[in-house]
Design a protein around this motif. Sequence first.
Motif, PDB file in Angstrom:
ATOM      1  N   HIS A  13       0.787  -1.228   0.000  1.00  0.00           N
ATOM      2  CA  HIS A  13       0.000   0.000   0.000  1.00  0.00           C
ATOM      3  C   HIS A  13       0.820   1.279   0.000  1.00  0.00           C
ATOM      4  O   HIS A  13       0.353   2.298  -0.478  1.00  0.00           O
ATOM      5  N   VAL A  14       2.009   1.256   0.563  1.00  0.00           N
ATOM      6  CA  VAL A  14       2.858   2.435   0.551  1.00  0.00           C
ATOM      7  C   VAL A  14       3.843   2.248  -0.594  1.00  0.00           C
ATOM      8  O   VAL A  14       4.567   1.260  -0.648  1.00  0.00           O
ATOM      9  N   TYR A  15       3.870   3.188  -1.490  1.00  0.00           N
ATOM     10  CA  TYR A  15       4.625   3.090  -2.727  1.00  0.00           C
ATOM     11  C   TYR A  15       6.077   2.658  -2.531  1.00  0.00           C
ATOM     12  O   TYR A  15       6.781   3.174  -1.679  1.00  0.00           O
ATOM     13  N   MET A  16       6.506   1.704  -3.322  1.00  0.00           N
ATOM     14  CA  MET A  16       7.909   1.300  -3.383  1.00  0.00           C
ATOM     15  C   MET A  16       8.147   0.640  -4.728  1.00  0.00           C
ATOM     16  O   MET A  16       7.224   0.269  -5.417  1.00  0.00           O
ATOM     17  N   TYR A  17       9.424   0.525  -5.087  1.00  0.00           N
ATOM     18  CA  TYR A  17       9.770  -0.138  -6.336  1.00  0.00           C
ATOM     19  C   TYR A  17      11.080  -0.895  -6.168  1.00  0.00           C
ATOM     20  O   TYR A  17      11.880  -0.606  -5.285  1.00  0.00           O
ATOM     21  N   ALA A  18      11.274  -1.886  -6.995  1.00  0.00           N
ATOM     22  CA  ALA A  18      12.530  -2.627  -7.059  1.00  0.00           C
ATOM     23  C   ALA A  18      12.784  -2.933  -8.526  1.00  0.00           C
ATOM     24  O   ALA A  18      11.878  -3.337  -9.249  1.00  0.00           O
TER      25      ALA A  18
ATOM     26  N   LEU B 235      -3.446   9.432   5.349  1.00  0.00           N
ATOM     27  CA  LEU B 235      -3.572   8.304   4.422  1.00  0.00           C
ATOM     28  C   LEU B 235      -2.307   7.441   4.427  1.00  0.00           C
ATOM     29  O   LEU B 235      -2.395   6.209   4.404  1.00  0.00           O
ATOM     30  N   TYR B 236      -1.138   8.069   4.454  1.00  0.00           N
ATOM     31  CA  TYR B 236       0.090   7.282   4.527  1.00  0.00           C
ATOM     32  C   TYR B 236       0.125   6.466   5.819  1.00  0.00           C
ATOM     33  O   TYR B 236       0.544   5.307   5.816  1.00  0.00           O
TER      34      TYR B 236
ATOM     35  N   ASP C  42      -0.498  -2.262   5.789  1.00  0.00           N
ATOM     36  CA  ASP C  42       0.626  -3.147   5.478  1.00  0.00           C
ATOM     37  C   ASP C  42       0.991  -4.006   6.690  1.00  0.00           C
ATOM     38  O   ASP C  42       1.221  -5.212   6.566  1.00  0.00           O
ATOM     39  N   ARG C  43       1.035  -3.376   7.874  1.00  0.00           N
ATOM     40  CA  ARG C  43       1.377  -4.125   9.092  1.00  0.00           C
ATOM     41  C   ARG C  43       0.322  -5.187   9.394  1.00  0.00           C
ATOM     42  O   ARG C  43       0.657  -6.320   9.728  1.00  0.00           O
ATOM     43  N   VAL C  44      -0.961  -4.838   9.283  1.00  0.00           N
ATOM     44  CA  VAL C  44      -2.043  -5.785   9.569  1.00  0.00           C
ATOM     45  C   VAL C  44      -1.982  -6.961   8.609  1.00  0.00           C
ATOM     46  O   VAL C  44      -2.069  -8.124   9.015  1.00  0.00           O
ATOM     47  N   GLU C  45      -1.812  -6.667   7.335  1.00  0.00           N
ATOM     48  CA  GLU C  45      -1.776  -7.737   6.336  1.00  0.00           C
ATOM     49  C   GLU C  45      -0.553  -8.627   6.519  1.00  0.00           C
ATOM     50  O   GLU C  45      -0.640  -9.844   6.348  1.00  0.00           O
ATOM     51  N   ALA C  46       0.596  -8.032   6.874  1.00  0.00           N
ATOM     52  CA  ALA C  46       1.801  -8.835   7.121  1.00  0.00           C
ATOM     53  C   ALA C  46       1.625  -9.711   8.358  1.00  0.00           C
ATOM     54  O   ALA C  46       2.027 -10.875   8.374  1.00  0.00           O
ATOM     55  N   ALA C  47       1.011  -9.162   9.404  1.00  0.00           N
ATOM     56  CA  ALA C  47       0.831  -9.905  10.650  1.00  0.00           C
ATOM     57  C   ALA C  47      -0.150 -11.062  10.490  1.00  0.00           C
ATOM     58  O   ALA C  47       0.026 -12.118  11.097  1.00  0.00           O
TER      59      ALA C  47
ATOM     60  N   SER D 269      -6.889  -5.301   3.598  1.00  0.00           N
ATOM     61  CA  SER D 269      -7.498  -5.027   4.894  1.00  0.00           C
ATOM     62  C   SER D 269      -8.570  -3.942   4.777  1.00  0.00           C
ATOM     63  O   SER D 269      -8.591  -3.152   3.833  1.00  0.00           O
ATOM     64  N   VAL D 270      -9.430  -3.906   5.776  1.00  0.00           N
ATOM     65  CA  VAL D 270     -10.478  -2.887   5.836  1.00  0.00           C
ATOM     66  C   VAL D 270      -9.861  -1.491   5.879  1.00  0.00           C
ATOM     67  O   VAL D 270     -10.348  -0.562   5.241  1.00  0.00           O
ATOM     68  N   VAL D 271      -8.755  -1.348   6.615  1.00  0.00           N
ATOM     69  CA  VAL D 271      -8.081  -0.050   6.721  1.00  0.00           C
ATOM     70  C   VAL D 271      -7.668   0.445   5.337  1.00  0.00           C
ATOM     71  O   VAL D 271      -7.891   1.606   4.981  1.00  0.00           O
ATOM     72  N   ALA D 272      -7.078  -0.432   4.529  1.00  0.00           N
ATOM     73  CA  ALA D 272      -6.648  -0.048   3.177  1.00  0.00           C
ATOM     74  C   ALA D 272      -7.840   0.266   2.283  1.00  0.00           C
ATOM     75  O   ALA D 272      -7.788   1.212   1.482  1.00  0.00           O
ATOM     76  N   ARG D 273      -8.919  -0.482   2.405  1.00  0.00           N
ATOM     77  CA  ARG D 273     -10.111  -0.211   1.574  1.00  0.00           C
ATOM     78  C   ARG D 273     -10.718   1.150   1.902  1.00  0.00           C
ATOM     79  O   ARG D 273     -11.138   1.883   1.011  1.00  0.00           O
ATOM     80  N   ILE D 274     -10.724   1.504   3.178  1.00  0.00           N
ATOM     81  CA  ILE D 274     -11.234   2.823   3.566  1.00  0.00           C
ATOM     82  C   ILE D 274     -10.309   3.923   3.041  1.00  0.00           C
ATOM     83  O   ILE D 274     -10.759   4.927   2.480  1.00  0.00           O
ATOM     84  N   ALA D 275      -8.996   3.718   3.202  1.00  0.00           N
ATOM     85  CA  ALA D 275      -8.028   4.705   2.693  1.00  0.00           C
ATOM     86  C   ALA D 275      -8.137   4.849   1.168  1.00  0.00           C
ATOM     87  O   ALA D 275      -8.070   5.957   0.644  1.00  0.00           O
ATOM     88  N   ASP D 276      -8.331   3.741   0.468  1.00  0.00           N
ATOM     89  CA  ASP D 276      -8.511   3.787  -0.994  1.00  0.00           C
ATOM     90  C   ASP D 276      -9.746   4.616  -1.365  1.00  0.00           C
ATOM     91  O   ASP D 276      -9.703   5.426  -2.295  1.00  0.00           O
ATOM     92  N   ALA D 277     -10.825   4.415  -0.630  1.00  0.00           N
ATOM     93  CA  ALA D 277     -12.061   5.173  -0.928  1.00  0.00           C
ATOM     94  C   ALA D 277     -11.843   6.657  -0.703  1.00  0.00           C
ATOM     95  O   ALA D 277     -12.290   7.491  -1.499  1.00  0.00           O
TER      96      ALA D 277
END
Length: 177
Positions: free
Chosen positions: A3-8, A145-146, A153-158, A165-173
């Motif tokens: 959810h938080v932008y990164m690239y490789a 939002l960040y 990210d932490r919830v999904e990893a845990a 996650s619900v948190v990300a869906r709300i932030a997306d909206a």
Amino acid sequence: MAHVYMYAQRTADDRIAFGGRGVPYRYGSRVDADGSTAPGTVRQLTALLRTFFPAAVRAPIAHAWSGVLGVPRDWAATVGFDRATGLGWAGGYVGTGVTATNLAGRTLADLVLGRDAALTRLPWVNHRAHRWEVEPLRWLAVRGLYAAYRAADRVEAATGTARTSVVARIADAISGH
């Protein structure tokens, strides 16, 4: 950790260019003056790199750099050409710059040449994004939002789930994603 932008990206000399997740927004759209990367960002990215690539645990970090990421309010790229002034524009790629700049260049060429082509009929041609909110609402919203995306990210990893996650869906909206 999506959810938080990164690239490789693999470099031509078989190293890994890894980035993102820096300071998301400075009040009033200010940019830093010296271009240095915050030590906390370097530590965070180093830890993430080593999580994704455990074989890189002992690999040295050769460089750190920073830059500005301009983000349109709707996160949508745009390409346009004003025939009256002869001015063209393209931007708002938000992390897809390499591919999008190539497509934008080809689209701009068709627009300049007045071609009615598939590229000139894409929805990003002459797209206009809404203006960002005024300060301090913009700063508060971006920072909030960040924080929400980091929490997601932490919830999904845990939980080890691939489900958003619900948190990300709300932030997306809220963010318009």
